[in-house]
Write a protein that holds these residues in place. Structure first.
Motif: not given
Length: 232
Positions: A114, A118, A122, A129-130
Motif C-alpha cells: 500500500q 499511494f 496512485a 494515505a501516504q
C-alpha cells in the motif's frame, strides 16, 4: 522439474530465492502482470486469485500427479517441506520461522504494498494515505530490526522467513525508509544481498523484465482496477 509462474515483484523474488538456494531444477514461465497475463485461463487454473507467483511441481514427494501451489507463503512452505531445507525440524525454531513468514504475509507485504501504491502509483496523491503507510512500514521495519538485534537471520538460521521478507526490503527507498535507521536490519539485508543465490535470482529477474509494470492507463487498470466482476 518445477514450473514457476513468475513476474519481477517482491512476491515473485521470494520463490526464485528459494529455488536458487536449494538448487532445484526449475523453469520460469513469465506472467506479465502489466499486460494482463494473470487473467489467462491456464494461469487461473493454478492461481485462482490471479496473482503471481504460482508453481507446478511435476515430481511431488508422494510420487503422484503434479501439484500446483499458489500464494507465495504457501509455496515457500511447500518447497521447504519438499526439500527439507530452510525450515528447521526443531519444533520451536520451526514455529518461529512460520510466525515470521506469516508476519510478512499479513503485515510487511500488504503494508509496504500500500505504501508503494499511494506513494508511486496512485493517480491522486493523498497525503493522509501516504503517511499512513509510510509510518506503518517504518513500524514494521523497527519490529524486524528489534528481532535481528542478537542474530544473523530472523529465526536464527537462514530460512524461508528471510526469503519472504528480504524482497520487500529491497525497495526501501521507494518506501521512504532509510536502512541506516535500522542497523540490525541493514546488516541482515547486506548479508542476504551478498549471497550467491540472491545474486543469481535478481540477475534472472533483470533478464526477464527491466520495465515497471505500470506504464500506461491500461496497465494501471489491469493492476488496480479490478473488482468482483473481474472474477469469472
Amino acid at each position: 522439474m518445477i514450473d514457476l509462474y513468475y513476474w519481477t515483484t517482491p512476491n515473485g523474488h521470494k520463490i526464485t530465492l528459494f529455488l536458487e538456494e536449494a538448487g532445484l531444477d526449475y523453469r520460469i514461465i513469465p506472467v506479465n502482470i502489466g499486460k494482463g497475463d494473470q487473467f489467462a485461463e491456464d494461469f487461473l487454473a493454478i492461481a485462482p486469485n490471479n496473482r503471481i507467483p504460482a508453481i507446478v511441481d511435476h515430481a511431488p514427494t508422494d510420487g503422484g500427479a503434479a501439484i500446483s501451489v499458489f500464494e507465495s507463503g504457501a509455496i515457500l512452505y511447500y518447497l521447504a517441506e519438499k526439500t527439507g531445507q530452510f525450515l528447521s525440524k526443531d519444533l520451536r525454531k520451526k514455529t518461529q520461522t512460520l510466525e515470521w513468514l506469516n508476519w510478512q504475509m499479513g503485515g510487511l507485504g500488504p503494508m509496504a504494498g500500500q505504501n508503494h501504491h499511494f506513494s508511486i502509483y496512485a493517480p491522486e496523491k493523498i497525503e493522509y494515505a501516504q503517511q499512513r503507510y509510510i509510518k506503518e512500514t517504518a513500524r514494521l521495519y523497527a519490529v524486524l530490526n528489534k528481532q535481528l538485534k542478537d542474530r544473523d537471520f530472523i529465526a536464527g538460521d537462514y530460512s524461508i522467513a528471510d526469503m519472504a521478507c528480504y524482497p520487500w526490503i529491497v525497495p526501501h527507498e521507494a518506501q521512504s525508509q532509510n536502512l541506516n535507521d535500522y542497523p540490525y536490519l541493514k546488516a541482515w539485508y547486506d548479508r542476504i544481498a551478498s549471497r550467491p543465490a540472491t545474486l543469481r535470482a535478481y540477475d534472472k529477474a533483470s533478464q526477464i523484465n527491466t520495465q515497471p509494470s505500470v506504464t500506461d492507463e491500461q496497465s494501471r487498470k489491469l493492476l488496480f482496477g479490478q473488482d468482483a466482476s473481474s472474477i469469472k
